[in-house]
Design an enzyme around this catalytic site. Structure first.
Site, PDB file in Angstrom:
ATOM      1  N   HIS A  90       0.871  -1.183   0.000  1.00  0.00           N
ATOM      2  CA  HIS A  90       0.000   0.000   0.000  1.00  0.00           C
ATOM      3  C   HIS A  90       0.904   1.227   0.000  1.00  0.00           C
ATOM      4  O   HIS A  90       1.695   1.416   0.937  1.00  0.00           O
ATOM      5  CB  HIS A  90      -0.905  -0.012   1.233  1.00  0.00           C
ATOM      6  CG  HIS A  90      -2.042   0.965   1.149  1.00  0.00           C
ATOM      7  ND1 HIS A  90      -1.860   2.335   1.222  1.00  0.00           N
ATOM      8  CD2 HIS A  90      -3.382   0.766   1.006  1.00  0.00           C
ATOM      9  CE1 HIS A  90      -3.026   2.944   1.124  1.00  0.00           C
ATOM     10  NE2 HIS A  90      -3.973   2.017   0.989  1.00  0.00           N
ATOM     11  N   THR A 120      -7.862   9.056   5.898  1.00  0.00           N
ATOM     12  CA  THR A 120      -7.975   8.054   4.848  1.00  0.00           C
ATOM     13  C   THR A 120      -6.885   8.365   3.828  1.00  0.00           C
ATOM     14  O   THR A 120      -6.371   9.501   3.777  1.00  0.00           O
ATOM     15  CB  THR A 120      -9.371   8.102   4.203  1.00  0.00           C
ATOM     16  OG1 THR A 120      -9.468   7.046   3.243  1.00  0.00           O
ATOM     17  CG2 THR A 120      -9.619   9.414   3.493  1.00  0.00           C
ATOM     18  N   SER A 121      -6.528   7.383   3.036  1.00  0.00           N
ATOM     19  CA  SER A 121      -5.452   7.602   2.058  1.00  0.00           C
ATOM     20  C   SER A 121      -5.743   8.795   1.165  1.00  0.00           C
ATOM     21  O   SER A 121      -4.842   9.543   0.773  1.00  0.00           O
ATOM     22  CB  SER A 121      -5.267   6.349   1.191  1.00  0.00           C
ATOM     23  OG  SER A 121      -4.812   5.279   1.969  1.00  0.00           O
ATOM     24  N   HIS A 169     -11.691  29.921 -46.326  1.00  0.00           N
ATOM     25  CA  HIS A 169     -12.079  28.691 -47.037  1.00  0.00           C
ATOM     26  C   HIS A 169     -10.992  28.265 -48.026  1.00  0.00           C
ATOM     27  O   HIS A 169     -11.266  27.563 -48.996  1.00  0.00           O
ATOM     28  CB  HIS A 169     -13.414  28.871 -47.776  1.00  0.00           C
ATOM     29  CG  HIS A 169     -14.515  29.347 -46.896  1.00  0.00           C
ATOM     30  ND1 HIS A 169     -15.243  28.502 -46.084  1.00  0.00           N
ATOM     31  CD2 HIS A 169     -15.003  30.597 -46.670  1.00  0.00           C
ATOM     32  CE1 HIS A 169     -16.138  29.198 -45.404  1.00  0.00           C
ATOM     33  NE2 HIS A 169     -16.014  30.469 -45.737  1.00  0.00           N
ATOM     34  N   SER A 293      15.458  15.160 -45.641  1.00  0.00           N
ATOM     35  CA  SER A 293      14.924  13.919 -46.191  1.00  0.00           C
ATOM     36  C   SER A 293      16.071  12.939 -46.340  1.00  0.00           C
ATOM     37  O   SER A 293      17.196  13.325 -46.678  1.00  0.00           O
ATOM     38  CB  SER A 293      14.280  14.188 -47.557  1.00  0.00           C
ATOM     39  OG  SER A 293      14.062  12.982 -48.250  1.00  0.00           O
ATOM     40  N   SER A 294      15.790  11.654 -46.126  1.00  0.00           N
ATOM     41  CA  SER A 294      16.848  10.651 -46.239  1.00  0.00           C
ATOM     42  C   SER A 294      17.261  10.407 -47.686  1.00  0.00           C
ATOM     43  O   SER A 294      18.292   9.791 -47.944  1.00  0.00           O
ATOM     44  CB  SER A 294      16.390   9.341 -45.592  1.00  0.00           C
ATOM     45  OG  SER A 294      15.253   8.843 -46.278  1.00  0.00           O
ATOM     46  N   LYS A 299      15.646  19.055 -49.329  1.00  0.00           N
ATOM     47  CA  LYS A 299      14.482  19.311 -48.484  1.00  0.00           C
ATOM     48  C   LYS A 299      14.833  19.807 -47.084  1.00  0.00           C
ATOM     49  O   LYS A 299      15.790  19.358 -46.453  1.00  0.00           O
ATOM     50  CB  LYS A 299      13.633  18.048 -48.356  1.00  0.00           C
ATOM     51  CG  LYS A 299      12.940  17.623 -49.638  1.00  0.00           C
ATOM     52  CD  LYS A 299      11.984  16.485 -49.390  1.00  0.00           C
ATOM     53  CE  LYS A 299      10.748  16.962 -48.663  1.00  0.00           C
ATOM     54  NZ  LYS A 299       9.806  15.859 -48.407  1.00  0.00           N
ATOM     55  N   ASN A 307       5.791  17.561 -35.412  1.00  0.00           N
ATOM     56  CA  ASN A 307       5.983  16.909 -34.122  1.00  0.00           C
ATOM     57  C   ASN A 307       5.050  17.523 -33.083  1.00  0.00           C
ATOM     58  O   ASN A 307       4.430  16.814 -32.280  1.00  0.00           O
ATOM     59  CB  ASN A 307       7.444  17.064 -33.679  1.00  0.00           C
ATOM     60  CG  ASN A 307       7.753  16.347 -32.372  1.00  0.00           C
ATOM     61  OD1 ASN A 307       7.233  16.711 -31.332  1.00  0.00           O
ATOM     62  ND2 ASN A 307       8.615  15.351 -32.431  1.00  0.00           N
ATOM     63  N   SER A 338      -7.438   6.613  -9.113  1.00  0.00           N
ATOM     64  CA  SER A 338      -6.086   6.294  -8.669  1.00  0.00           C
ATOM     65  C   SER A 338      -5.181   5.948  -9.846  1.00  0.00           C
ATOM     66  O   SER A 338      -4.070   6.464  -9.979  1.00  0.00           O
ATOM     67  CB  SER A 338      -6.116   5.134  -7.681  1.00  0.00           C
ATOM     68  OG  SER A 338      -4.817   4.799  -7.253  1.00  0.00           O
ATOM     69  N   ARG A 342      -2.218   8.763 -12.251  1.00  0.00           N
ATOM     70  CA  ARG A 342      -0.801   8.467 -12.469  1.00  0.00           C
ATOM     71  C   ARG A 342      -0.346   8.852 -13.881  1.00  0.00           C
ATOM     72  O   ARG A 342       0.841   8.817 -14.190  1.00  0.00           O
ATOM     73  CB  ARG A 342      -0.531   6.985 -12.197  1.00  0.00           C
ATOM     74  CG  ARG A 342      -0.440   6.675 -10.716  1.00  0.00           C
ATOM     75  CD  ARG A 342       0.038   5.259 -10.437  1.00  0.00           C
ATOM     76  NE  ARG A 342       0.559   5.144  -9.088  1.00  0.00           N
ATOM     77  CZ  ARG A 342      -0.175   4.898  -8.002  1.00  0.00           C
ATOM     78  NH1 ARG A 342      -1.478   4.754  -8.126  1.00  0.00           N
ATOM     79  NH2 ARG A 342       0.384   4.816  -6.808  1.00  0.00           N
TER      80      ARG A 342
END
Length: 461
Positions: A90, A120-121, A169, A293-294, A299, A307, A338, A342
């Site tokens: 607990h 109480t908790s 638009h 770009s790979s 680019k 991201n 509970s 978290r």
């Protein structure tokens, strides 16, 4: 071969450096430190006010040692708590024993039964979450969000007079300025940070079902509601007098809804800037050594904004879920909150990560005034609004007899690209007052921006 233990969340792996500061507050360790704080302060409160008539006292040195459990909370503390919890199974009980052990080390076992007294908790947990969420908000999220607003506001002021074609638009529309459009976002975002900063944070400290039943059984002559209120306020929060076993979490739901709203506005900014980059209004500044770009060496991809979009969506998904889940608890208590709470750090973390990416993205773009001007000069038809409105004013004043100015301009411009010469010839042939005609002949797409520049100055108030 198998890998060593690996983080499941990119917030604890790839992006840890950008969100690390949140872990000081919204981690399990941060929560446990706050729990220790609440337990220690309650113990001191009971003793100093002698609420149970024990006659016991704590010296200044002893109170300092107890509070040092919080200020010196460390990895060793985390390890000790984990070892205790392995037995108690607990988490809050482990914190209680952690404080009791400190009393034993201080040779004050006579105070052991005052630790976690009548609690109480959830008395401990709700105040601990109040502490950790408040600190994460004030020390991490709000400063970063405000920095973003400052950056956008600065850009808005620098670009307040730079005209650009609006695209309502997605179509050419009445011109504005880039600065005014950025100012809109700064203004919207500031409203949400102001709301978040002013969020009321509530706390309860009233026992197993919010009735003070155990308190009264132990000490019926104490005004426990008064003590509870003053203790919660002593910790810096507003007292909630009416609760079940748990504080109802409405303030959390309100705060997470506000942060989600901020996220969605920032998402709107990210998609707009991405679009402006795609049509050349902003050019991206190459970062030395970076790969866009790979396979396509030319680019420079607007990855910061992409991201940010993804992380804002993830943050909203978590915070929206929390806001929905936390306001419901079966009867007087269930444990859904509970597990849900978290994940508060996950919601905050993705938002902080997105804010960081927007900030970095804005640092890596520059305005392309030539592109904006070329776009304006290819769309003289957007002056149709100004012309028909000016004609209507003349008609209203009795200075023109033109019938249905809107239809007249619609016939000239709708779905057509109208050049400067054609539009000027049209104005010259209009039967309007000389004052109106002279004003319209001077009008150009790049000057038809109304009060856009002046409106940007509202950011200063």
């Amino acid at each position: 071969m198998t890998l060593s233990s690996q983080p499941l969340s990119p917030l604890d792996g790839r992006y840890l450096s950008q969100v690390r500061e949140l872990g000081e507050h919204l981690s399990e360790a941060g929560l446990n430190r706050a729990r220790v704080l609440v337990e220690v302060e309650w113990l001191i409160w009971l003793v100093e006010r002698d609420l149970l008539g024990t006659g016991k006292t704590l010296s200044l040195e002893e109170k300092t040692k107890l509070r040092d459990l919080v200020t010196n909370f460390s990895d060793a503390s985390v390890t000790e708590l984990a070892e205790i919890e392995a037995t108690t199974r607990h988490d809050v009980k482990a914190v209680e024993y952690f404080v009791r052990n400190a009393l034993t080390a201080m040779k004050r076992d006579d105070l052991a039964e005052l630790v976690h007294f009548a609690c109480t908790s959830e008395d401990i947990n709700n105040l601990s979450y109040a502490i950790t969420v408040h600190d994460a908000l004030e020390r991490v999220w709000l400063p970063r969000a405000k920095d973003t607003i400052v950056k956008i506001s600065r850009m808005a002021k620098e670009m307040a007079a730079i005209p650009m074609l609006s695209r309502t638009h997605g179509q050419p529309a009445t011109p504005t300025t880039m600065g005014k459009e950025l100012a809109v976002f700064a203004h919207r975002l500031k409203r949400q940070t102001t709301k978040a900063a002013g969020q009321q944070i509530l706390g309860k400290f009233s026992g197993a079902t919010g009735t003070f039943a155990a308190h009264l059984a132990a000490a019926p002559n104490v005004n426990w509601a008064k003590e509870s209120k003053e203790f919660v306020e002593h910790l810096g929060f507003d007292w909630n007098p009416l609760t079940t076993q748990i504080e109802s979490h409405d303030w959390q739901a309100e705060l997470y809804a506000t942060i989600s709203h901020f996220n969605r506005i920032l998402h709107n900014l990210a998609t707009d800037v991405w679009t402006y980059i795609s049509i050349g209004y902003f050019k991206q500044i190459p970062v030395a050594g970076a790969t866009g770009s790979s396979t396509m060496p030319h680019k420079i991809n607007p990855i910061r904004f992409e991201n940010a979009e993804a992380n804002l969506e993830l943050s909203c998904a978590v915070l929206d879920s929390l806001a929905q889940t936390l306001v419901t608890s079966r009867m007087q208590r269930d444990l859904t909150d509970s597990s849900a709470q978290r994940n508060i750090g996950v919601g905050f973390g993705h938002s902080v990560l997105a804010i960081d990416n927007v900030n970095r993205g804005l640092d890596e773009i520059a305005i392309s005034e030539g592109v904006l001007m070329a776009d304006l000069l290819e769309n003289w038809e957007v002056l149709g609004e100004a012309i028909q409105t000016a004609i209507r004013a003349d008609v209203a004043r009795g200075e023109s007899q033109i019938v249905d100015p809107y239809a007249l301009l619609k016939e000239l411009t709708r779905g057509k690209s109208v050049g400067e010469d054609e539009l000027l010839a049209f104005v010259n042939d209009l039967e309007v007052s000389e004052t109106t005609k002279a004003r319209l002949l001077k009008l150009k797409p790049q000057t038809y921006v109304g009060l856009a520049e002046a409106l940007t100055k509202h950011l200063e108030s």
